[in-house]
Design a protein around this motif. Sequence first.
Motif, PDB file in Angstrom:
ATOM      1  N   THR A  96      -2.177   1.977  -2.591  1.00 14.99           N
ATOM      2  CA  THR A  96      -2.717   1.164  -3.670  1.00 14.99           C
ATOM      3  C   THR A  96      -3.633   0.081  -3.123  1.00 14.99           C
ATOM      4  OG1 THR A  96      -0.710   1.563  -4.954  1.00 14.99           O
ATOM      5  CG2 THR A  96      -2.092  -0.288  -5.633  1.00 14.99           C
ATOM      6  N   LEU A 146      -7.760   6.803  -3.689  1.00 15.44           N
ATOM      7  CA  LEU A 146      -6.648   6.065  -3.077  1.00 15.44           C
ATOM      8  C   LEU A 146      -6.523   6.263  -1.575  1.00 15.44           C
ATOM      9  CD1 LEU A 146      -3.913   6.578  -5.828  1.00 15.44           C
ATOM     10  CD2 LEU A 146      -5.224   4.520  -5.349  1.00 15.44           C
ATOM     11  N   GLN A 148      -2.017   8.309   0.146  1.00 14.33           N
ATOM     12  CA  GLN A 148      -2.537   7.483  -0.940  1.00 14.33           C
ATOM     13  C   GLN A 148      -1.920   6.090  -0.880  1.00 14.33           C
ATOM     14  OE1 GLN A 148      -1.878   9.632  -4.606  1.00 14.33           O
ATOM     15  NE2 GLN A 148      -3.690  10.886  -4.293  1.00 14.33           N
TER      16      GLN A 148
END
Lengths: 109, 116
Positions: B30, B73, B28
């Motif tokens: 951002t 994500l 994941q």
Amino acid sequence: EDKVVQSPLSLVVHEGDTVTLNCSYEVTNFRSLLWYKQEKKAPTFLFMLTSSGIEKKSGRLSSILDKKELSSILNITATQTGDSAIYLCAAGQGGKLIFGQGTELSVKP
Amino acid sequence: SAVISQKPSRDICQRGTSLTIQCQVDSQVTMMFWYRQQPGQSLTLIATANQGSEATYESGFVIDKFPISRPNLTFSTLTVSNMSPEDSSIYLCSVDLTDTPSGEQYFGPGTRLTVT
């Protein structure tokens, strides 16, 4: 306008030579200077520099940032044919990277 | 670092059509980004793909031409719409592995697009 300029644009050397690649930048909100090696499509990460005067080394490659002169150099010692690639520098503005034109390095046997 | 994959790796398309490029990361993240590299040129940022909201486009790039999705994500898509030969480029996704953007980005293998 933000810009990153690299020199030379191309370079031909022989195996064993030492090369110095140059990068200058004029970028607002400058945070970092990055170097990448691009051989086919994907640039591979080499270094990220944020502090002036501190050399980063990885094997035969090293790089240093001069924030006063708004520039960075990438040194490659004892070049090998496998070093032949386009070397890109980029100025980081937090998330965004602004790339220079690249230096095409050709190492002859 | 992270393992980043892109599909397709290359394609030849006719003008007027659209192509969707996928970018998958094995963790994941951002921040995901899309870049374009035109022949003989350096990389230019198209947009930042934001999870759960619209992408942030750079000057000269618009959503109608380059719609971007970021459903979670680990995944993003870039569509090149109504293609012309000038869209022939390598398209690259990249990720910043830190929670606050550090600038240290890792790139996917790229998609080489040729528009005839």
